[in-house]
Design an enzyme around this catalytic site. Structure first.
Site, short mmCIF file in Angstrom:
data_model
loop_
_atom_site.label_atom_id
_atom_site.label_comp_id
_atom_site.label_asym_id
_atom_site.label_seq_id
_atom_site.Cartn_x
_atom_site.Cartn_y
_atom_site.Cartn_z
N GLY A 62 0.83 -1.20 0.00
CA GLY A 62 0.00 0.00 0.00
C GLY A 62 0.86 1.24 0.00
O GLY A 62 2.07 1.18 0.28
N CYS A 89 5.25 -6.28 1.80
CA CYS A 89 5.66 -4.87 1.85
C CYS A 89 4.92 -4.14 2.98
O CYS A 89 5.18 -4.39 4.14
CB CYS A 89 5.43 -4.22 0.49
SG CYS A 89 6.36 -2.67 0.27
N TYR A 90 3.96 -3.27 2.67
CA TYR A 90 3.20 -2.59 3.73
C TYR A 90 2.54 -3.61 4.64
O TYR A 90 2.47 -3.43 5.86
CB TYR A 90 2.14 -1.68 3.10
CG TYR A 90 1.28 -0.93 4.12
CD1 TYR A 90 1.73 0.26 4.69
CD2 TYR A 90 0.04 -1.41 4.50
CE1 TYR A 90 0.95 0.95 5.60
CE2 TYR A 90 -0.74 -0.74 5.42
CZ TYR A 90 -0.28 0.45 5.97
OH TYR A 90 -1.06 1.12 6.89
N HIS A 176 8.08 -7.79 -3.53
CA HIS A 176 6.80 -8.09 -4.20
C HIS A 176 6.93 -9.37 -5.01
O HIS A 176 7.50 -9.37 -6.12
CB HIS A 176 6.39 -6.93 -5.12
CG HIS A 176 5.95 -5.71 -4.38
ND1 HIS A 176 4.65 -5.50 -4.00
CD2 HIS A 176 6.66 -4.65 -3.90
CE1 HIS A 176 4.56 -4.35 -3.34
NE2 HIS A 176 5.76 -3.83 -3.26
N GLU A 178 4.53 -10.87 -6.52
CA GLU A 178 3.50 -10.93 -7.55
C GLU A 178 3.95 -10.39 -8.89
O GLU A 178 3.31 -10.66 -9.92
CB GLU A 178 2.24 -10.20 -7.08
CG GLU A 178 2.38 -8.69 -6.97
CD GLU A 178 2.91 -8.21 -5.62
OE1 GLU A 178 2.70 -7.02 -5.28
OE2 GLU A 178 3.53 -9.02 -4.91
N SER A 230 -20.65 -8.92 -27.93
CA SER A 230 -19.97 -7.85 -28.65
C SER A 230 -18.98 -8.38 -29.68
O SER A 230 -18.49 -7.62 -30.51
CB SER A 230 -19.20 -6.97 -27.65
OG SER A 230 -18.18 -7.73 -27.03
N GLY A 231 -18.67 -9.67 -29.62
CA GLY A 231 -17.61 -10.22 -30.46
C GLY A 231 -16.34 -10.44 -29.68
O GLY A 231 -15.44 -11.15 -30.13
N GLY A 232 -16.26 -9.85 -28.50
CA GLY A 232 -15.09 -10.04 -27.64
C GLY A 232 -15.15 -11.36 -26.91
O GLY A 232 -16.19 -12.03 -26.85
N VAL A 233 -14.01 -11.74 -26.33
CA VAL A 233 -13.93 -13.05 -25.66
C VAL A 233 -14.88 -13.14 -24.47
O VAL A 233 -15.50 -14.18 -24.23
CB VAL A 233 -12.48 -13.36 -25.25
CG1 VAL A 233 -11.92 -12.31 -24.30
CG2 VAL A 233 -12.38 -14.73 -24.59
N ASP A 234 -15.02 -12.07 -23.70
CA ASP A 234 -15.80 -12.13 -22.47
C ASP A 234 -17.26 -12.48 -22.73
O ASP A 234 -17.80 -13.43 -22.16
CB ASP A 234 -15.71 -10.79 -21.72
CG ASP A 234 -14.28 -10.30 -21.58
OD1 ASP A 234 -13.37 -11.15 -21.55
OD2 ASP A 234 -14.08 -9.07 -21.52
N SER A 235 -17.91 -11.71 -23.60
CA SER A 235 -19.33 -11.97 -23.86
C SER A 235 -19.51 -13.28 -24.63
O SER A 235 -20.52 -13.98 -24.46
CB SER A 235 -19.96 -10.81 -24.64
OG SER A 235 -19.29 -10.58 -25.87
N SER A 236 -18.53 -13.65 -25.46
CA SER A 236 -18.64 -14.92 -26.20
C SER A 236 -18.58 -16.11 -25.25
O SER A 236 -19.33 -17.08 -25.41
CB SER A 236 -17.51 -15.02 -27.23
OG SER A 236 -17.61 -13.99 -28.20
N LYS A 376 -8.93 -11.89 -17.07
CA LYS A 376 -9.02 -12.11 -18.51
C LYS A 376 -8.40 -13.43 -18.94
O LYS A 376 -8.97 -14.17 -19.75
CB LYS A 376 -8.35 -10.94 -19.25
CG LYS A 376 -8.25 -11.10 -20.75
CD LYS A 376 -9.59 -10.98 -21.45
CE LYS A 376 -9.97 -9.52 -21.61
NZ LYS A 376 -11.16 -9.34 -22.47
#
Length: 520
Positions: A62, A89-90, A176, A178, A230-236, A376
């Protein structure tokens, strides 16, 4: 809006958000260990923690110093869980101070690559020693440890780079794990989540699909669902997932809002008919969206207007289709995080995503978002597991508001046409270079800046276009792509010569942070 379902059948890690821009990246890395986790506010209530029932807790970094008035604290309910805790870290400094150690400002801030030397043995560093390359980012240091703690590692500038009370399973690291700049960071997180906390690595695309289908079946019952695609991966992925459960009770609606790229509507419709089940409805709402956006320059207003109009279009369509109970969307976890919903209140609102904070408050639908807790890359893996083709799954991300947030300033049909032509050239050249899968996202921004140029011995005064190409794994952090100079030269030369109204092309070399991927 209902709180999203949690996958509590899995052993879970809670990542407590203390305001770091890397907090969500910690959560993503834990998921890469095939361990389910969620991001919670640092002051989550005992009830919130009980609902998640974590087998381990990670305290994020943070921007604060633990000794500053009003800085986030370690709440009693965290230690009361009696589960392993890892402070980063924090988070490490907070754990140290809360338990009786001392934290002070360091005369030499440590930021960037460092090498730590391990001391003794610990399950946290199992198989990682004797030295580790890590990424540091701190201006404070630990001066003394609480009773029961021992030093696990040190660096040239940090005499206490890692600490542990093995008996109570409390750990702290100053670096870190990550970020990709800590090469063995994922192994360390796996040691904590799987080894120390005992979480089975069973968070997989297959388990997500099985649990999501059961949840959809239970929630929807005999109802009907309208799915925005929409044609994007998420909605597909959402549409594919829903179609397996609902069959003909799913209606997919593809709205052409006039803000799509060149040829996108036709290409998307062809793919939908081939791979998605249920009834498909196509709506050309170009005029409606452009009229609503007329004269609007502020990007937040653009997003809210687009979100509102999408809902109104769906409501109009549902009136023709009979009773529709649910609206499904491809909302992802980063959308929720960046829109600064209450689940991540320590983080600043970066921008409103049209399908999160951009939705109108009063809708006739109940919202269903099966991917709301996925990153994603997880959504892509689920798409592949569902049988979607790679060309749909690995399609370059495209923002929900479309080209409206790539035309800086007012959106007009003329400026959209100019942008489409320039963007088509960029996409063609990237494809020809074979770099499509190496670049996370690439696009053209039409700026409101007009510059003087010369073409055919004559003076021009036209728009400046900016090319943006970034590499990333999850869109939470990104770096500008080092495109070859000859490729950049071809892109610039073609845009200036083939697109009327543009006489200058610049290349955006900003990383995220401090910039975002989109300009608006």
């Amino acid at each position: 809006m209902k709180e999203p379902a949690r996958f509590t059948k899995h052993a879970t890690i809670a990542v407590m958000d203390y305001g770091s821009q890397y907090s969500q990246l910690i959560a993503r890395r834990v998921r890469e260990c095939h361990v389910y986790c969620e991001l919670l506010p640092w002051d989550a209530t005992a009830e919130q923690l009980e609902r998640l029932n974590p087998r381990g807790i990670i305290l994020s970094g943070g921007p604060n110093s633990v000794y500053e008035p009003g800085a986030p604290t370690l709440t009693p309910q965290l230690l009361a869980r009696d589960v392993p805790i890892l402070g980063i870290c924090y988070g490490m400094q907070l754990l140290n101070q809360h338990l009786g150690g001392e934290v002070a400002h360091s005369d030499s801030r440590e930021y960037g690559p460092a090498t730590i030397t391990l001391v003794g043995e610990s399950p946290l560093f199992a198989g990682l020693g004797p030295t580790l390359d890590v990424w540091m980012s701190h201006g404070d240091r630990l001066e003394s440890l609480p009773a029961g703690f021992a030093v696990l590692a040190h660096s040239a500038n940090s005499p206490i780079a890692a600490m542990a009370d093995e008996g109570r399973r409390l750990y702290g690291i100053q670096f870190h794990p990550e970020v990709v700049h800590t090469p063995r960071g994922l192994d360390l997180l796996r040691n904590f989540c799987v080894g120390i906390c005992g979480c089975p690595p069973d968070w997989t695309p297959g388990s997500f699909i099985a649990e999501s289908e059961a949840a959809i079946r239970a929630r929807v019952g005999t109802g009907r669902v309208l799915c925005a695609i929409s044609g994007g991966v998420d909605s597909s992925v959402v549409a594919r997932l829903l179609s397996r459960v609902l069959g003909d009770r799913l209606v997919t609606v593809f709205v052409n809002n006039g803000l799509l790229r060149e040829g996108e509507a036709e290409e998307s419709l062809a793919r939908f008919k081939q791979y998605l089940g249920g009834q498909l409805v196509y709506v050309d709402a170009t005029e409606r969206f452009l009229n609503a956006l007329k004269g609007v320059s502020d990007p937040e207003r653009k997003r809210r207007i687009i979100g509102r109009e999408f809902i109104r279009v769906f409501e109009d369509e549902s009136a023709k289709l009979g009773k529709i109970d649910f609206l499904a969307q491809g909302t992802l976890y980063p959308d929720v995080i960046e829109s600064a919903t209450p689940a991540t209140k320590s983080a600043a609102r970066i921008k409103t995503h049209h399908n999160v904070g951009g939705l109108p408050r009063h809708m006739q639908f109940e919202l269903i978002e099966p991917l709301r807790l996925l990153f994603k890359d997880e959504a892509r893996q689920v798409g592949l597991a569902l049988g979607l083709p790679p060309e749909m799954v690995f399609r370059a991300p495209f923002p929900g508001p479309g080209l409206a947030v790539r035309v800086i300033g007012p959106v007009t049909a003329e400026r959209l046409a100019t942008l489409r032509a320039a963007d088509a050239i960029l996409r063609a050249e990237i494809a020809a270079s074979g770099l499509e899968r190496e670049i996370w996202q690439y696009f053209v921004v039409l700026t409101p800046v007009r510059t003087v140029g010369v073409m055919g011995d004559g003076r021009t005064y036209a728009d400046m276009a900016a090319v943006r190409a970034v590499t990333s794994e999850d869109a939470m952090t990104a770096d500008w792509a080092r495109l070859p100079y000859d490729l950049l030269a071809r892109i610039s030369n073609r845009i200036v010569n083939e697109v009327a109204g543009i006489n200058r092309v610049v290349y955006d070399i900003s990383s995220k942070p401090p910039a975002t991927i989109e300009w608006e």
